[in-house]
Motif scaffolding. Structure first.
Motif, PDB file in Angstrom:
ATOM      1  N   LEU A 126       0.770  -1.308   0.085  1.00  0.00           N
ATOM      2  CA  LEU A 126      -0.020  -0.092  -0.016  1.00  0.00           C
ATOM      3  C   LEU A 126       0.737   1.161  -0.054  1.00  0.00           C
ATOM      4  O   LEU A 126       0.643   2.314  -0.651  1.00  0.00           O
ATOM      5  CB  LEU A 126      -1.049  -0.173   1.182  1.00  0.00           C
ATOM      6  CG  LEU A 126      -1.905  -1.138   0.898  1.00  0.00           C
ATOM      7  CD1 LEU A 126      -2.783  -1.011   2.292  1.00  0.00           C
ATOM      8  CD2 LEU A 126      -3.018  -0.577   0.219  1.00  0.00           C
ATOM      9  N   ALA A 127       1.997   1.204   0.690  1.00  0.00           N
ATOM     10  CA  ALA A 127       2.771   2.394   0.700  1.00  0.00           C
ATOM     11  C   ALA A 127       3.423   2.352  -0.845  1.00  0.00           C
ATOM     12  O   ALA A 127       3.722   3.728  -1.161  1.00  0.00           O
ATOM     13  CB  ALA A 127       3.918   2.243   1.698  1.00  0.00           C
ATOM     14  N   ALA A 177      -5.548  11.485  -4.849  1.00  0.00           N
ATOM     15  CA  ALA A 177      -4.942  10.372  -5.367  1.00  0.00           C
ATOM     16  C   ALA A 177      -4.075   9.724  -4.259  1.00  0.00           C
ATOM     17  O   ALA A 177      -2.918  10.114  -4.201  1.00  0.00           O
ATOM     18  CB  ALA A 177      -4.307  10.496  -6.456  1.00  0.00           C
ATOM     19  N   ARG A 178      -4.608   8.587  -3.535  1.00  0.00           N
ATOM     20  CA  ARG A 178      -3.864   8.439  -2.460  1.00  0.00           C
ATOM     21  C   ARG A 178      -4.445   6.829  -1.689  1.00  0.00           C
ATOM     22  O   ARG A 178      -5.483   6.556  -2.090  1.00  0.00           O
ATOM     23  CB  ARG A 178      -3.513   9.442  -1.275  1.00  0.00           C
ATOM     24  CG  ARG A 178      -5.193   9.739  -0.693  1.00  0.00           C
ATOM     25  CD  ARG A 178      -5.015  10.821   0.358  1.00  0.00           C
ATOM     26  NE  ARG A 178      -6.405  11.499   0.507  1.00  0.00           N
ATOM     27  CZ  ARG A 178      -7.302  10.780   1.272  1.00  0.00           C
ATOM     28  NH1 ARG A 178      -6.868   9.720   1.962  1.00  0.00           N
ATOM     29  NH2 ARG A 178      -8.580  11.381   1.466  1.00  0.00           N
ATOM     30  N   ILE A 179      -3.723   6.530  -0.494  1.00  0.00           N
ATOM     31  CA  ILE A 179      -4.022   5.375   0.218  1.00  0.00           C
ATOM     32  C   ILE A 179      -4.641   6.021   1.473  1.00  0.00           C
ATOM     33  O   ILE A 179      -3.758   6.713   1.980  1.00  0.00           O
ATOM     34  CB  ILE A 179      -2.936   4.289   0.448  1.00  0.00           C
ATOM     35  CG1 ILE A 179      -2.535   3.758  -0.711  1.00  0.00           C
ATOM     36  CG2 ILE A 179      -3.415   3.396   1.581  1.00  0.00           C
ATOM     37  CD1 ILE A 179      -3.352   2.980  -1.459  1.00  0.00           C
ATOM     38  N   PRO A 180      -5.587   5.623   1.926  1.00  0.00           N
ATOM     39  CA  PRO A 180      -6.119   6.278   3.098  1.00  0.00           C
ATOM     40  C   PRO A 180      -5.562   5.454   4.257  1.00  0.00           C
ATOM     41  O   PRO A 180      -5.969   4.267   4.507  1.00  0.00           O
ATOM     42  CB  PRO A 180      -7.644   6.143   3.233  1.00  0.00           C
ATOM     43  CG  PRO A 180      -8.385   5.845   1.744  1.00  0.00           C
ATOM     44  CD  PRO A 180      -7.035   5.340   1.101  1.00  0.00           C
ATOM     45  N   PHE A 181      -4.416   5.769   5.013  1.00  0.00           N
ATOM     46  CA  PHE A 181      -3.608   5.009   5.584  1.00  0.00           C
ATOM     47  C   PHE A 181      -4.362   4.676   7.166  1.00  0.00           C
ATOM     48  O   PHE A 181      -3.923   3.699   7.798  1.00  0.00           O
ATOM     49  CB  PHE A 181      -2.443   5.608   6.053  1.00  0.00           C
ATOM     50  CG  PHE A 181      -1.368   5.575   4.913  1.00  0.00           C
ATOM     51  CD1 PHE A 181      -0.739   4.199   4.603  1.00  0.00           C
ATOM     52  CD2 PHE A 181      -0.924   6.536   4.171  1.00  0.00           C
ATOM     53  CE1 PHE A 181       0.056   3.980   3.434  1.00  0.00           C
ATOM     54  CE2 PHE A 181       0.025   6.465   3.160  1.00  0.00           C
ATOM     55  CZ  PHE A 181       0.699   5.364   2.642  1.00  0.00           C
ATOM     56  N   VAL A 237      -8.939   2.486  -2.058  1.00  0.00           N
ATOM     57  CA  VAL A 237      -7.908   3.558  -2.595  1.00  0.00           C
ATOM     58  C   VAL A 237      -8.692   4.718  -2.978  1.00  0.00           C
ATOM     59  O   VAL A 237      -9.883   4.523  -3.313  1.00  0.00           O
ATOM     60  CB  VAL A 237      -7.232   2.825  -3.796  1.00  0.00           C
ATOM     61  CG1 VAL A 237      -6.373   3.892  -4.610  1.00  0.00           C
ATOM     62  CG2 VAL A 237      -6.164   1.610  -3.641  1.00  0.00           C
ATOM     63  N   SER A 238      -8.329   6.078  -2.693  1.00  0.00           N
ATOM     64  CA  SER A 238      -8.844   7.172  -3.337  1.00  0.00           C
ATOM     65  C   SER A 238      -8.315   7.716  -4.532  1.00  0.00           C
ATOM     66  O   SER A 238      -7.324   7.717  -4.690  1.00  0.00           O
ATOM     67  CB  SER A 238      -8.658   8.143  -1.981  1.00  0.00           C
ATOM     68  OG  SER A 238      -9.049   9.511  -2.513  1.00  0.00           O
ATOM     69  N   ILE A 239      -9.561   8.022  -5.527  1.00  0.00           N
ATOM     70  CA  ILE A 239      -9.013   8.480  -6.831  1.00  0.00           C
ATOM     71  C   ILE A 239     -10.030   9.613  -7.052  1.00  0.00           C
ATOM     72  O   ILE A 239     -11.086   9.558  -7.130  1.00  0.00           O
ATOM     73  CB  ILE A 239      -9.001   7.362  -7.793  1.00  0.00           C
ATOM     74  CG1 ILE A 239      -8.028   6.392  -7.595  1.00  0.00           C
ATOM     75  CG2 ILE A 239      -8.799   8.098  -9.302  1.00  0.00           C
ATOM     76  CD1 ILE A 239      -8.316   5.214  -8.508  1.00  0.00           C
ATOM     77  N   PRO A 240      -9.642  10.764  -7.237  1.00  0.00           N
ATOM     78  CA  PRO A 240     -10.423  12.085  -7.806  1.00  0.00           C
ATOM     79  C   PRO A 240     -10.812  11.673  -8.707  1.00  0.00           C
ATOM     80  O   PRO A 240     -10.272  11.102  -9.903  1.00  0.00           O
ATOM     81  CB  PRO A 240      -9.650  13.261  -7.560  1.00  0.00           C
ATOM     82  CG  PRO A 240      -8.375  12.532  -7.869  1.00  0.00           C
ATOM     83  CD  PRO A 240      -8.269  11.153  -7.586  1.00  0.00           C
ATOM     84  N   HIS A 241     -12.114  12.272  -9.105  1.00  0.00           N
ATOM     85  CA  HIS A 241     -12.799  11.933 -10.506  1.00  0.00           C
ATOM     86  C   HIS A 241     -13.402  13.195 -11.300  1.00  0.00           C
ATOM     87  O   HIS A 241     -14.115  12.982 -12.232  1.00  0.00           O
ATOM     88  CB  HIS A 241     -14.057  11.061 -10.280  1.00  0.00           C
ATOM     89  CG  HIS A 241     -15.223  11.376  -9.629  1.00  0.00           C
ATOM     90  ND1 HIS A 241     -15.236  11.739  -8.200  1.00  0.00           N
ATOM     91  CD2 HIS A 241     -16.483  11.825  -9.854  1.00  0.00           C
ATOM     92  CE1 HIS A 241     -16.552  12.050  -7.937  1.00  0.00           C
ATOM     93  NE2 HIS A 241     -17.105  12.063  -8.699  1.00  0.00           N
TER      94      HIS A 241
END
Length: 502
Positions: free
Chosen positions: A78-79, A93-97, A364-368
């Motif tokens: 994930l990192a 655009a990231r992993i929500p840790f 996973v977070s992705i903007p749209h």
């Protein structure tokens, strides 16, 4: 600022609860399919991914990660995904840790990166001696060296947001280990500038979230009910005007909605206060389409009362809907911006989709959605202040607010030269620049430039024009100039912060 940090934690924490956190070894057979799924979702979801200048770098990082899967734990994968998404240059655009299935442990120190270093603002009773200490090393490495390397795992639109998020990310032992900034996944060793040293065991995030770090404006306003409100106003000290704070443009469960808030604010503006200080430092979310009645109200107030001043406080955490508002105000009012550059620019992608991976179940977070508030050619990654504020730990200790102090002591600049009558009369009418219709009109002694927004867009312009030099008019918008041809009665181009719009 405390509220904004908790909002950041909330975003990082989002997710579903099924698998245990920080597994020792990855289910390597599941990850190739999930990584392929992420890349397909990027192509489908992230606006204009196929033309992003860093697309090939993102794909290369995914390819390199795929070759190492068998030797990595789930957290390390994930990192690695976070690292692969980093070149996109977008916080969403990231992993929500802190998603529940991962539940990343974090050390319990509340820190902030002031202009003079990384200081501890709050700590549990067992480590209370650390409060007020400047951290000099993290796992034996200088703080700024750690920040430089960890920035590759702090997905952000710009360096201002990296500075804002660094204190949180630097508290995660497992992330530091994944970034080769430590060897222990459950503890971090810190040393202070005066020689204090300790190893901090990571705890559940709730322990960290319970700590406090006061906001700069705490103590200036007496009504403590403001703390949890997404928007509020109060009289300034000595009744000099109004102070308005917006944290999130979203109707609360309790209390007046945003429309009622605007109506109440309008009643106060009818009393003709000299200044309105608008605080956009501590938030970012909500519905941008609710903003127009607010921005129209402010613009009308400035039109009706030339003495009225709008002073906008911005900082490294100003993002999302509040960054959009800052951009809109910069193009449609005579706002003066005070503070730090914002965490996002005028044109950004946002509105995260939280995508559950089909095999591992992580999120996973992705903007749209792409939200422009300026010309497509405007590639600024932040909105700069007119007056820069440096926030020191000394100011924090004294409970002073340098943003508010600067606003209360602000002196307006000398008025710009009006446009000569002959030039003004020749330019009144319709013009077309950059595929958009612009209107020049006279209102009393003022010459105004207007461009209306399109449907489902935030981009509009309302500015007064001033004489700068032959063939060039200045505007209320910093570093924006209008070039004209008086013989042909036309506007020929806009010099838009160094970019020519024709």
């Amino acid at each position: 600022m405390e509220k904004q940090l908790k909002h950041l934690l909330g975003l990082l924490w989002f997710g579903l609860s099924m698998l245990p956190g920080l597994q020792a070894q990855s289910a390597s057979s599941a990850w190739p399919e999930d990584m392929a799924y992420i890349q397909k979702q990027l192509e489908k979801t992230f606006p204009h991914f196929e033309s992003h200048p860093q697309q090939s770098e993102v794909e290369q990082r995914f390819s390199e990660l795929r070759e190492r899967l068998e030797s990595l734990s789930d957290f390390e994968v994930l990192a690695g995904i976070q690292y692969a998404l980093n070149p996109l240059g977008d916080e969403s655009a990231r992993i929500p840790f802190f998603q529940t299935r991962l539940n990343t442990p974090i050390i319990s120190l509340k820190t902030y990166l002031f202009e003079d270093g990384l200081y501890v603002c709050d700590a549990p009773k067992a480590h209370s001696e650390w409060i007020g200490k400047r951290i000099s090393t993290i796992n034996g490495m200088p703080v700024m060296a750690v920040k430089e390397k960890l920035a590759h795992y702090i997905n952000a639109d710009n360096g201002q947001y990296v500075d804002y998020a660094f204190p949180l990310y630097a508290n995660m032992p497992a992330l530091l280990a994944a970034a080769q900034l430590g060897t222990n996944t459950d503890s971090i060793t810190l040393e202070s500038s005066d020689g204090l040293s300790a190893s901090f065991k990571a705890q559940p995030y709730e322990t960290y979230a319970a700590l406090e770090r006061k906001l700069p404006n705490d103590g200036h306003f007496q009504n403590t009910s403001f703390a949890d409100s997404p928007f509020w106003f109060a009289p300034l000290p000595d009744n000099q005007g109004l102070f308005v704070q917006l944290k999130r443009i979203q109707n609360p469960k309790d209390g007046p909605n945003f429309s009622s808030f605007i109506k109440d604010l309008k009643k106060l503006l009818n009393q003709k206060p000299n200044i309105l200080i608008l605080d956009l430092r501590y938030g970012g979310g909500g519905n941008g389409f609710k903003l127009k009645p607010f921005t129209d109200l402010i613009r009308e107030q400035q039109t009706q009362d030339p003495k009225f001043q709008l002073l906008v406080l911005i900082g490294r955490g100003t993002r999302g809907t509040l960054a959009e508002l800052a951009s809109i105000l910069s193009l449609n009012t005579k706002a003066i911006f005070i503070g730090e550059s914002t965490a996002e620019g005028p044109n950004t992608v946002a509105d995260s989709k939280y995508i559950e991976l089909p095999q591992t179940g992580f999120v996973v977070s992705i903007p749209h959605v792409f939200w422009p508030t300026s010309w497509a050619a405007d590639n600024r990654k932040w909105i700069s202040p007119d007056k820069v504020i440096d926030y020191s730990f000394e100011a924090y200790q004294k409970h002073t607010d340098p943003w508010l102090d600067a606003a209360l002591n602000y002196t307006p600049p000398k008025a710009l030269a009006p446009v000569p009558m002959e030039i003004a009369n020749s330019l009144v009418g319709k013009h077309q620049i950059g595929g958009r219709n612009l209107t020049v009109e006279k209102q009393g002694q003022q010459l105004l430039l207007r461009m209306n927004r399109r449907l489902k867009s935030f981009f509009e312009i309302h500015t007064e024009l001033y004489y700068a030099s032959e063939g060039v008019l200045a505007t209320d918008i910093p570093q924006v100039f209008v070039h004209y041809d008086i013989e042909n009665h036309t506007i020929t181009q806009l010099d838009w912060k160094g970019v020519n719009i024709q």
